[in-house]
Design an enzyme around this catalytic site. Structure first.
Site, PDB file in Angstrom:
ATOM      1  N   LEU A  68       0.902  -1.186  -0.063  1.00 40.41           N
ATOM      2  CA  LEU A  68       0.085   0.082   0.040  1.00 40.41           C
ATOM      3  C   LEU A  68       0.738   1.251   0.066  1.00 40.41           C
ATOM      4  N   THR A  69       2.049   1.239   0.908  1.00 39.65           N
ATOM      5  CA  THR A  69       2.614   2.246   1.146  1.00 39.65           C
ATOM      6  C   THR A  69       3.541   2.621  -0.363  1.00 39.65           C
ATOM      7  N   GLU A  70       3.764   4.124  -0.245  1.00 42.40           N
ATOM      8  CA  GLU A  70       4.636   4.527  -1.168  1.00 42.40           C
ATOM      9  C   GLU A  70       5.490   5.456  -0.982  1.00 42.40           C
ATOM     10  N   LEU A 109      -6.305  -2.951   6.985  1.00 41.80           N
ATOM     11  CA  LEU A 109      -5.585  -2.508   8.234  1.00 41.80           C
ATOM     12  C   LEU A 109      -6.242  -2.557   9.494  1.00 41.80           C
ATOM     13  N   GLU A 134       1.036   0.622  10.305  1.00 45.37           N
ATOM     14  CA  GLU A 134      -0.319   0.611  10.410  1.00 45.37           C
ATOM     15  C   GLU A 134      -0.858   1.685  11.188  1.00 45.37           C
ATOM     16  N   PHE A 181      -7.260  15.598   9.058  1.00 47.72           N
ATOM     17  CA  PHE A 181      -6.028  14.843   8.370  1.00 47.72           C
ATOM     18  C   PHE A 181      -5.384  15.918   7.426  1.00 47.72           C
TER      19      PHE A 181
HETATM   20  P1  TGC Z   1     -11.386   8.792   4.298  1.00 51.41           P
HETATM   21  O1  TGC Z   1     -11.856   9.682   3.084  1.00 51.41           O
HETATM   22  O2  TGC Z   1     -11.320   8.985   5.693  1.00 51.41           O
HETATM   23  O3  TGC Z   1     -11.737   7.276   3.791  1.00 51.41           O
HETATM   24  C1  TGC Z   1     -11.511   6.838   2.399  1.00 51.41           C
HETATM   25  C2  TGC Z   1     -12.569   5.479   2.244  1.00 51.41           C
HETATM   26  O4  TGC Z   1     -12.138   4.687   3.452  1.00 51.41           O
HETATM   27  C3  TGC Z   1     -13.000   4.293   4.436  1.00 51.41           C
HETATM   28  N1  TGC Z   1     -12.251   4.287   5.521  1.00 51.41           N
HETATM   29  C4  TGC Z   1     -12.175   2.825   6.125  1.00 51.41           C
HETATM   30  N2  TGC Z   1     -12.589   1.731   5.701  1.00 51.41           N
HETATM   31  C5  TGC Z   1     -12.333   0.684   6.571  1.00 51.41           C
HETATM   32  N3  TGC Z   1     -11.642   0.771   7.807  1.00 51.41           N
HETATM   33  C6  TGC Z   1     -10.870   1.927   8.048  1.00 51.41           C
HETATM   34  N4  TGC Z   1     -10.068   2.076   9.282  1.00 51.41           N
HETATM   35  C7  TGC Z   1     -11.269   3.126   7.232  1.00 51.41           C
HETATM   36  N5  TGC Z   1     -10.973   4.153   7.289  1.00 51.41           N
HETATM   37  C8  TGC Z   1     -11.573   5.128   6.209  1.00 51.41           C
HETATM   38  C9  TGC Z   1     -14.045   5.565   4.468  1.00 51.41           C
HETATM   39  O5  TGC Z   1     -15.247   5.302   4.963  1.00 51.41           O
HETATM   40  C10 TGC Z   1     -13.941   5.765   2.926  1.00 51.41           C
HETATM   41  O6  TGC Z   1     -15.015   4.958   2.402  1.00 51.41           O
HETATM   42  P2  TGC Z   1     -15.732   5.300   1.142  1.00 51.41           P
HETATM   43  O7  TGC Z   1     -16.527   4.177   0.809  1.00 51.41           O
HETATM   44  O8  TGC Z   1     -16.629   6.439   1.573  1.00 51.41           O
HETATM   45  O9  TGC Z   1     -14.726   5.682  -0.019  1.00 51.41           O
HETATM   46  O10 TGC Z   1      -9.563   8.736   3.763  1.00 51.41           O
HETATM   47  P3  TGC Z   1      -8.410   9.653   3.911  1.00 51.41           P
HETATM   48  O11 TGC Z   1      -7.725   9.629   2.667  1.00 51.41           O
HETATM   49  O12 TGC Z   1      -9.015  10.860   4.410  1.00 51.41           O
HETATM   50  O13 TGC Z   1      -7.493   8.767   5.081  1.00 51.41           O
HETATM   51  C11 TGC Z   1      -7.974   8.385   6.282  1.00 51.41           C
HETATM   52  C12 TGC Z   1      -6.744   7.961   6.962  1.00 51.41           C
HETATM   53  C13 TGC Z   1      -5.700   9.000   7.195  1.00 51.41           C
HETATM   54  C14 TGC Z   1      -7.221   7.511   8.383  1.00 51.41           C
HETATM   55  C15 TGC Z   1      -6.353   6.544   6.435  1.00 51.41           C
HETATM   56  O14 TGC Z   1      -5.482   7.030   5.119  1.00 51.41           O
HETATM   57  C16 TGC Z   1      -5.083   6.080   7.159  1.00 51.41           C
HETATM   58  O15 TGC Z   1      -5.554   5.262   7.731  1.00 51.41           O
HETATM   59  N6  TGC Z   1      -3.732   6.260   6.805  1.00 51.41           N
HETATM   60  C17 TGC Z   1      -2.867   5.587   7.667  1.00 51.41           C
HETATM   61  C18 TGC Z   1      -2.273   4.482   6.578  1.00 51.41           C
HETATM   62  C19 TGC Z   1      -1.674   3.455   6.964  1.00 51.41           C
HETATM   63  O16 TGC Z   1      -1.840   2.763   8.321  1.00 51.41           O
HETATM   64  N7  TGC Z   1      -0.925   2.469   6.305  1.00 51.41           N
HETATM   65  C20 TGC Z   1      -0.432   1.312   6.652  1.00 51.41           C
HETATM   66  C21 TGC Z   1       0.184   0.556   5.676  1.00 51.41           C
HETATM   67  S1  TGC Z   1       0.390  -1.557   5.897  1.00 51.41           S
HETATM   68  C22 TGC Z   1       1.595  -1.509   6.936  1.00 51.41           C
HETATM   69  O17 TGC Z   1       2.020  -0.436   7.569  1.00 51.41           O
HETATM   70  C23 TGC Z   1       2.067  -2.855   7.443  1.00 51.41           C
HETATM   71  S2  TGC Z   1       3.052  -2.818   8.698  1.00 51.41           S
HETATM   72  C24 TGC Z   1       3.519  -4.366   8.970  1.00 51.41           C
HETATM   73  C25 TGC Z   1       2.716  -5.163   9.921  1.00 51.41           C
HETATM   74  O18 TGC Z   1       1.502  -4.930  10.172  1.00 51.41           O
HETATM   75  O19 TGC Z   1       3.296  -5.775  10.846  1.00 51.41           O
HETATM   76  P1  FAD Z   2       4.662  10.085   6.797  1.00 49.94           P
HETATM   77  O1  FAD Z   2       3.138   9.739   6.424  1.00 49.94           O
HETATM   78  O2  FAD Z   2       5.517  10.800   5.907  1.00 49.94           O
HETATM   79  O3  FAD Z   2       4.647  10.543   8.067  1.00 49.94           O
HETATM   80  C1  FAD Z   2       5.760  11.329   8.753  1.00 49.94           C
HETATM   81  C2  FAD Z   2       5.303  11.900  10.180  1.00 49.94           C
HETATM   82  O4  FAD Z   2       4.178  12.991   9.594  1.00 49.94           O
HETATM   83  C3  FAD Z   2       4.631  11.243  11.282  1.00 49.94           C
HETATM   84  O5  FAD Z   2       4.955  11.527  12.264  1.00 49.94           O
HETATM   85  C4  FAD Z   2       3.147  11.157  10.919  1.00 49.94           C
HETATM   86  O6  FAD Z   2       2.567  10.769  12.011  1.00 49.94           O
HETATM   87  C5  FAD Z   2       3.076  12.681  10.611  1.00 49.94           C
HETATM   88  N1  FAD Z   2       2.008  12.987   9.838  1.00 49.94           N
HETATM   89  C6  FAD Z   2       1.495  12.484   8.647  1.00 49.94           C
HETATM   90  N2  FAD Z   2       0.331  13.121   8.307  1.00 49.94           N
HETATM   91  C7  FAD Z   2      -0.246  13.919   9.451  1.00 49.94           C
HETATM   92  C8  FAD Z   2      -1.072  14.746   9.559  1.00 49.94           C
HETATM   93  N3  FAD Z   2      -2.290  15.019   8.741  1.00 49.94           N
HETATM   94  N4  FAD Z   2      -1.228  15.408  10.547  1.00 49.94           N
HETATM   95  C9  FAD Z   2      -0.063  15.357  11.527  1.00 49.94           C
HETATM   96  N5  FAD Z   2       0.720  14.717  11.295  1.00 49.94           N
HETATM   97  C10 FAD Z   2       1.066  13.814  10.121  1.00 49.94           C
HETATM   98  N6  FAD Z   2       3.373  -0.454   4.335  1.00 49.94           N
HETATM   99  C11 FAD Z   2       2.721  -1.248   3.402  1.00 49.94           C
HETATM  100  O7  FAD Z   2       2.086  -0.775   2.736  1.00 49.94           O
HETATM  101  N7  FAD Z   2       2.939  -2.365   3.800  1.00 49.94           N
HETATM  102  C12 FAD Z   2       3.931  -2.951   4.585  1.00 49.94           C
HETATM  103  O8  FAD Z   2       4.087  -4.352   4.846  1.00 49.94           O
HETATM  104  C13 FAD Z   2       4.636  -2.035   5.427  1.00 49.94           C
HETATM  105  N8  FAD Z   2       5.533  -2.591   6.519  1.00 49.94           N
HETATM  106  C14 FAD Z   2       6.315  -1.695   7.113  1.00 49.94           C
HETATM  107  C15 FAD Z   2       7.400  -2.164   7.894  1.00 49.94           C
HETATM  108  C16 FAD Z   2       8.091  -1.447   8.585  1.00 49.94           C
HETATM  109  C17 FAD Z   2       9.200  -1.762   9.298  1.00 49.94           C
HETATM  110  C18 FAD Z   2       7.864  -0.014   8.462  1.00 49.94           C
HETATM  111  C19 FAD Z   2       8.963   1.015   9.391  1.00 49.94           C
HETATM  112  C20 FAD Z   2       6.988   0.502   7.594  1.00 49.94           C
HETATM  113  C21 FAD Z   2       6.248  -0.311   6.920  1.00 49.94           C
HETATM  114  N9  FAD Z   2       5.046   0.027   6.303  1.00 49.94           N
HETATM  115  C22 FAD Z   2       4.368  -0.827   5.429  1.00 49.94           C
HETATM  116  C23 FAD Z   2       4.825   1.491   6.011  1.00 49.94           C
HETATM  117  C24 FAD Z   2       4.070   2.317   7.016  1.00 49.94           C
HETATM  118  O9  FAD Z   2       2.737   1.880   7.226  1.00 49.94           O
HETATM  119  C25 FAD Z   2       4.382   3.821   6.860  1.00 49.94           C
HETATM  120  O10 FAD Z   2       5.774   3.928   7.066  1.00 49.94           O
HETATM  121  C26 FAD Z   2       3.274   4.545   7.568  1.00 49.94           C
HETATM  122  O11 FAD Z   2       2.301   4.407   7.282  1.00 49.94           O
HETATM  123  C27 FAD Z   2       3.931   6.153   7.810  1.00 49.94           C
HETATM  124  O12 FAD Z   2       4.112   6.666   6.506  1.00 49.94           O
HETATM  125  P2  FAD Z   2       5.605   7.421   6.159  1.00 49.94           P
HETATM  126  O13 FAD Z   2       6.681   6.649   6.858  1.00 49.94           O
HETATM  127  O14 FAD Z   2       5.620   7.663   4.738  1.00 49.94           O
HETATM  128  O15 FAD Z   2       5.263   8.397   7.226  1.00 49.94           O
END
Ligand code: TGC
Ligand code: FAD
Length: 387
Positions: free
Chosen positions: A134-136, A242, A366, A386
């Protein structure tokens, strides 16, 4: 002397089956993972294929999913497994979270019957590994900005873009890749070895060293129409996955904290300073008491959220409460434990500094702690802050 979890009578909240699952996962971690994990961390290498098969035999890969070779266990059982895995190392729990809660869940929830049959049984067994892209590079917290595209060409899809920080990337047989299409964000299954698909590992990590983290490069990757996940439309597709992985972290982070606290209780009992055990000083006991309190509160919250999940009422905002609190407190506990170990606390001889630096990643992935605060803030005020 009483163990921190006993102090909170945590077991009274669990069924016999849940306790048994927890004990079994702990036993396998004690036997097959703990003796080696500090070495893997130090070397920055993980025998992921071998481990996946061990974890598959244990039944923890996709254990909360039904059918297709998955165990169909309850949310608390899954959480307790995550706790025990993360007590060994966050990297191990990451492998399991990404496999079960992100890659397998995406296929299970949004995939076609053919996709489920092709991938899920082998992934549950640990014979095949998946990752979740997902992440870029420029879009982590804001995945809605993603630049990876999927364009139709005849009956095929052609994908271009880069995903970064992808756990399990280079050891995966299949990548779940989220891309922008004319009809919004869609998910695609990209098998390893597809022409135009290359994977490069992220090197020089100081955190989560016992975990594979990769860059996925998609350069004109051509996929058949059947590679798209038919059931996921829009950003709610990946965000729905997520929620699953974040839930596992609510428990997992407490596992890392518990391991730190147990190591520190043992250390402070035998370490003498100024001719008395370190554990006999009031300043030490205050730290130990505060840590046990936060650990117990975090565990109670985790079990409560687990019961809500089992009842089918758990909301994403409630998952954010758990992820924010439990990772933040686990990190605090790890840091406080490190102080009590003194200089010994900076070596891999004890698990504390390893957990501490791992939890820095857990705080960020996450959904960062700031993102979870904003999710909770939106729930409380009705105002999204956000953007
Ligand atoms: P927003 O406009 O609020 O929502 C877009 C659409 O998504 C729906 N939605 C959700 N649906 C299910 N679960 C959730 N938690 C949801 N949050 C939002 C929402 O209802 C809407 O649906 P629709 O049908 O109306 O289109 O979206 P936004 O662009 O304003 O973003 C909201 C925000 C910031 C909360 C979201 O982008 C976010 O959670 N950002 C964090 C990204 C993140 O967590 N990335 C993780 C990548 S994976 C990873 O890190 C794996 S780590 C490895 C490990 O797990 O060990
Ligand atoms: P950024 O989004 O650039 O954030 C930088 C700082 O800005 C943070 O403190 C953040 O909280 C803050 N910030 C961002 N937006 C706001 C706002 N609106 N207001 C105030 N502060 C804000 N991703 C995947 O898709 N799949 C994976 O399997 C996966 N595995 C991972 C494994 C590791 C070890 C790590 C470190 C990351 C992994 N990720 C994965 C990516 C991870 O989900 C992202 O690193 C995370 O979502 C944060 O994105 P970023 O690193 O680009 O930080």
């Amino acid at each position: 002397m009483i163990a921190p979890t006993t102090l909170f009578a945590l077991d009274t909240l669990l069924t016999d089956e849940e306790r048994e699952i927890r004990n079994t996962v702990r036993l396998v971690c004690d036997r097959e993972i703990r003796p080696q994990v500090a070495g893997w961390f130090e070397a920055g290498e993980l025998p992921a294929r071998e481990l996946a098969r061990t974890l598959g035999s244990l039944g923890v890969l996709g254990m909360h999913l039904d059918g297709y070779g998955c165990a169909g266990m309850g949310a608390v059982s899954y959480g307790l497994a995550c706790l025990e895995l993360e007590a060994a190392d966050s990297g191990l729990r990451s492998l399991v979270s990404v496999q079960g809660s992100l890659a397998m869940y995406a296929i299970w929830k949004y995939g076609s019957e053919e996709q489920k049959q092709e991938w899920l049984p082998a992934m549950a067994a640990g014979e095949r590994i998946g990752c979740f892209g997902l992440t870029e590079p420029d879009f982590g917290s804001d995945p809605g900005g993603m630049r990876t595209t999927a364009k139709r060409e005849g009956g095929d899809w052609v994908l271009n873009g880069t995903k970064l920080w992808i756990t399990n990337g280079s050891v995966s047989d299949v990548a779940v890749v989220w891309a922008r299409t004319d009809e919004g964000v869609r998910g695609f299954l990209v098998p390893a070895g597809t022409p135009g698909f290359t994977v490069n590992d992220v090197k020089h990590k100081i955190s989560l060293r016992a975990s594979v983290t990769s860059e996925l490069v998609l350069d004109g990757v051509r996929l058949p129409a059947a590679a798209m996940l038919p059931g996921a439309r829009g950003l709610s597709g990946p965000l729905g996955c997520l929620n699953e992985a974040r839930f596992g972290i609510v428990f997992g982070a407490m596992g890392a904290a518990l391991d730190c606290l147990e190591a520190t209780l043992a250390y402070t009992a035998q370490r003498e300073v100024f001719a008395r055990p370190l554990s006999s000083y009031q300043l030490t006991q205050e730290k130990l008491a505060d840590m046990a309190l936060e650990l117990g509160k975090g565990l109670l919250l985790a079990v409560h959220l687990g019961r809500l999940k089992e009842a089918g009422t758990l909301t994403p905002e409630q998952v954010s409460l758990g992820k924010l609190n439990n990772v933040r407190e686990a990190l605090e506990i790890a840091r406080k434990c490190r102080t009590l170990l003194g200089a010994s606390g900076i070596t891999l001889e004890y698990p504390v500094i390893r957990h501490s630096v791992n939890l820095e990643s857990v705080l960020t992935y996450e959904g960062t702690s700031e993102i979870h605060s904003l999710v909770i803030g939106k729930a409380l005020t009705g105002i999204p802050a956000f953007k």
